[in-house]
Design a protein around this motif. Structure first.
Motif, PDB file in Angstrom:
ATOM      1  N   SER A 170      14.705 -11.176 -11.056  1.00 46.27           N
ATOM      2  CA  SER A 170      15.472 -12.256 -10.432  1.00 46.27           C
ATOM      3  C   SER A 170      14.613 -13.003  -9.408  1.00 46.27           C
ATOM      4  N   GLU A 171      13.787 -12.307  -8.650  1.00 43.45           N
ATOM      5  CA  GLU A 171      12.903 -13.007  -7.701  1.00 43.45           C
ATOM      6  C   GLU A 171      11.852 -13.828  -8.449  1.00 43.45           C
ATOM      7  N   THR A 172      11.289 -13.253  -9.503  1.00 49.40           N
ATOM      8  CA  THR A 172      10.234 -13.956 -10.251  1.00 49.40           C
ATOM      9  C   THR A 172      10.789 -15.216 -10.904  1.00 49.40           C
ATOM     10  N   ALA A 173      11.964 -15.094 -11.521  1.00 49.72           N
ATOM     11  CA  ALA A 173      12.546 -16.249 -12.207  1.00 49.72           C
ATOM     12  C   ALA A 173      12.845 -17.355 -11.191  1.00 49.72           C
ATOM     13  N   ARG A 174      13.356 -16.985 -10.036  1.00 46.22           N
ATOM     14  CA  ARG A 174      13.647 -18.008  -9.018  1.00 46.22           C
ATOM     15  C   ARG A 174      12.362 -18.637  -8.501  1.00 46.22           C
ATOM     16  N   ALA A 175      11.324 -17.828  -8.344  1.00 44.81           N
ATOM     17  CA  ALA A 175      10.042 -18.359  -7.875  1.00 44.81           C
ATOM     18  C   ALA A 175       9.432 -19.307  -8.914  1.00 44.81           C
ATOM     19  N   LEU A 176       9.580 -18.967 -10.172  1.00 46.29           N
ATOM     20  CA  LEU A 176       9.031 -19.822 -11.236  1.00 46.29           C
ATOM     21  C   LEU A 176       9.680 -21.198 -11.228  1.00 46.29           C
ATOM     22  N   ASP A 177      10.907 -21.245 -10.756  1.00 47.26           N
ATOM     23  CA  ASP A 177      11.675 -22.493 -10.775  1.00 47.26           C
ATOM     24  C   ASP A 177      11.376 -23.408  -9.589  1.00 47.26           C
ATOM     25  N   THR A 178      10.454 -23.019  -8.718  1.00 47.21           N
ATOM     26  CA  THR A 178      10.139 -23.864  -7.553  1.00 47.21           C
ATOM     27  C   THR A 178       9.076 -24.906  -7.929  1.00 47.21           C
ATOM     28  N   GLN A 179       8.830 -25.819  -6.985  1.00 44.78           N
ATOM     29  CA  GLN A 179       7.832 -26.874  -7.258  1.00 44.78           C
ATOM     30  C   GLN A 179       6.412 -26.346  -7.387  1.00 44.78           C
ATOM     31  N   HIS A 180       6.122 -25.252  -6.648  1.00 50.72           N
ATOM     32  CA  HIS A 180       4.758 -24.705  -6.653  1.00 50.72           C
ATOM     33  C   HIS A 180       4.789 -23.208  -6.972  1.00 50.72           C
ATOM     34  N   ASP A 199       0.817  -1.216   0.000  1.00 50.35           N
ATOM     35  CA  ASP A 199       0.000   0.000   0.000  1.00 50.35           C
ATOM     36  C   ASP A 199       0.855   1.272   0.000  1.00 50.35           C
ATOM     37  N   SER A 200       2.083   1.161   0.526  1.00 49.49           N
ATOM     38  CA  SER A 200       2.919   2.361   0.666  1.00 49.49           C
ATOM     39  C   SER A 200       3.463   2.871  -0.667  1.00 49.49           C
ATOM     40  N   GLY A 201       3.354   2.046  -1.724  1.00 44.70           N
ATOM     41  CA  GLY A 201       3.893   2.464  -3.017  1.00 44.70           C
ATOM     42  C   GLY A 201       5.379   2.147  -3.156  1.00 44.70           C
ATOM     43  N   GLU A 202       5.965   1.530  -2.127  1.00 43.42           N
ATOM     44  CA  GLU A 202       7.411   1.242  -2.163  1.00 43.42           C
ATOM     45  C   GLU A 202       7.771   0.166  -3.190  1.00 43.42           C
ATOM     46  N   LEU A 203       6.804  -0.693  -3.507  1.00 46.72           N
ATOM     47  CA  LEU A 203       7.117  -1.754  -4.477  1.00 46.72           C
ATOM     48  C   LEU A 203       7.546  -1.161  -5.811  1.00 46.72           C
ATOM     49  N   GLU A 204       6.987   0.008  -6.098  1.00 45.79           N
ATOM     50  CA  GLU A 204       7.275   0.649  -7.380  1.00 45.79           C
ATOM     51  C   GLU A 204       8.729   1.120  -7.469  1.00 45.79           C
ATOM     52  N   THR A 205       9.450   1.114  -6.339  1.00 47.26           N
ATOM     53  CA  THR A 205      10.852   1.541  -6.381  1.00 47.26           C
ATOM     54  C   THR A 205      11.787   0.383  -6.750  1.00 47.26           C
ATOM     55  N   LEU A 206      11.250  -0.834  -6.795  1.00 49.71           N
ATOM     56  CA  LEU A 206      12.114  -1.985  -7.105  1.00 49.71           C
ATOM     57  C   LEU A 206      12.562  -1.952  -8.562  1.00 49.71           C
ATOM     58  N   SER A 207      13.814  -2.272  -8.790  1.00 48.93           N
ATOM     59  CA  SER A 207      14.304  -2.267 -10.169  1.00 48.93           C
ATOM     60  C   SER A 207      13.757  -3.487 -10.916  1.00 48.93           C
ATOM     61  N   ALA A 208      13.719  -3.363 -12.238  1.00 50.08           N
ATOM     62  CA  ALA A 208      13.254  -4.483 -13.073  1.00 50.08           C
ATOM     63  C   ALA A 208      14.138  -5.711 -12.837  1.00 50.08           C
ATOM     64  N   GLU A 209      15.432  -5.496 -12.611  1.00 51.53           N
ATOM     65  CA  GLU A 209      16.359  -6.614 -12.401  1.00 51.53           C
ATOM     66  C   GLU A 209      15.983  -7.415 -11.152  1.00 51.53           C
ATOM     67  N   ARG A 210      15.656  -6.679 -10.078  1.00 51.96           N
ATOM     68  CA  ARG A 210      15.261  -7.338  -8.836  1.00 51.96           C
ATOM     69  C   ARG A 210      13.968  -8.108  -9.033  1.00 51.96           C
ATOM     70  N   LEU A 211      13.003  -7.435  -9.672  1.00 52.95           N
ATOM     71  CA  LEU A 211      11.715  -8.083  -9.930  1.00 52.95           C
ATOM     72  C   LEU A 211      11.920  -9.365 -10.700  1.00 52.95           C
TER      73      LEU A 211
END
Ligand code: CTP
Length: 357
Positions: free
Chosen positions: A179-189, A165-177
């Protein structure tokens, strides 16, 4: 000076999972003492060093204080007086805040072992909200540890909600987004990653395209169950999007080109690939041409693997044969027949089309 193993290595070993990388924290040392011992400083923002032989990361114990927006908006305080407990307190989750001495003794001031036992992902302190990346990290850990029964603690989910809600997520760089997403996609669920982000309001902000796309999540789950690679999983999750939405999403995430291309093709061609019987010969050829199957047969194969996984009733063999037949047309012979370049193209298409009946 004392050295402790910390973070994911301790967590995963206690859970009986393979340890991927070891991180260490050093208490009572100065940067000078580290370089004197042959460590190489690598951290720009933090005092982090690489071991001269193992190249593992050794970070000086530190405290952090929020001093600006975003994932890097910190004031770091590190000197030999910072204690292990202080360092562990600034960490994200209790299960990531357990330290182990070189003798194998566990130091666990925030109840990490109890939370491992109870299968709970819980923040260490209110300082959790100082780093918006943690919203993605917790969602990723929830996906990674889902098969063991882990869930996010309600209080932690509430902090994730306030970070969203604070709007802080919008400060994350595309690279960070990414790298976390790609690692999450690689999990079992991997779907759990998106579910948790939806539950705390981050899904709508970060990945509006994937929100409520239940059908696509079901497809993602099927690719994960088949242990397909991350590119295929990402493409499955883009099922049903139009190509503009795929482009916008990939741009926001700075997804590598091979992910972007496969997802874009799958989004555009899924329904045609699934039902070649509904296509005339010209449209069939267009599918091969649009997917660049003649020059990129390995990527076409990825599309067919997706077809097999997500539309098991469809006739993937038809496309294998269609490509093989079209490749049997002798391009060199047509080119050598003395006709103009444009006519060569038209003749080639006509010959190929005839074979797609
Ligand atoms: N950490 C944190 N907040 C972050 C990033 C890291 O508190 N935004 C802390 C956690 O204690 C974490 C440790 O630093 O365990 C090491 O971080 P990292 O290597 O990124 O993650 P791991 O927890 O080791 O797990 P994995 O390697 O599976 O991501």
């Amino acid at each position: 000076m004392e050295t402790y193993l910390v973070g994911g290595a301790v967590r995963d070993r206690l859970l009986g999972l393979p340890v991927r990388e070891q991180d260490w924290v050093v208490v009572g040392a100065t940067p000078q003492a580290m370089t004197d011992l042959g460590y190489r400083q690598v951290g720009r923002d933090f005092p982090v060093f690489l071991h001269p032989d193992s190249a593992e990361e050794y970070a000086l114990a530190r405290t952090e204080r929020k001093a600006g927006r975003g994932h890097r908006g910190f004031e770091v305080h590190s000197d030999p007086s910072v204690t292990l407990e202080e360092d562990l307190r600034r960490r994200d989750l209790t299960v990531n805040a357990i330290a182990e001495t070189t003798d194998g003794e566990l130091i666990d001031p925030y109840g990490g072992q109890a939370d491992l036992e109870a299968r709970v992902l819980r923040h260490v302190s209110e300082a959790f909200v100082e780093d918006p990346l943690r919203v993605l990290r917790v969602a990723r850990f929830a996906a990674y540890l889902h098969h063991l029964g882990f869930e996010v603690a309600p209080d932690t989910l509430a902090l994730m909600q306030s970070l969203s809600d604070s709007g802080e997520l919008e400060t994350l760089s595309a690279e960070r987004l990414w790298s976390e997403t790609a690692r999450a996609l690689d999990t079992q669920h991997p779907g759990v990653f998106l579910d948790v982000l939806d539950q705390c309001g981050a899904g709508a902000r970060l990945f509006p395209e994937w929100r409520e796309a239940h059908n696509a999540r079901e497809k993602l789950a099927r690719t994960a169950a088949a242990r397909a690679g991350a590119e295929l999983r990402f493409a499955a999750l883009c099922s049903g999007l139009d190509t503009t939405a795929v482009d916008t999403l990939c741009q926001r995430l700075n997804a590598p080109r091979r992910f972007r291309e496969l997802a874009g093709l799958w989004a555009a061609l899924e329904s045609d690939l699934a039902a070649p019987g509904r296509l005339d010969t010209s449209s069939r050829l267009q599918v091969l041409e649009r997917s660049d199957a003649f020059r990129r047969p390995e990527r076409f194969q990825q599309l067919l693997t997706l077809l097999n996984l997500l539309h098991p009733e469809a006739d993937a063999e038809f496309w294998h044969q269609a490509l093989a037949r079209c490749r049997s047309v002798d391009v060199a012979a047509i080119a050598a027949s003395g006709i103009s370049g444009r006519e060569v193209g038209a003749r080639l298409r006509a010959e190929r089309e005839k074979l797609l009946d």
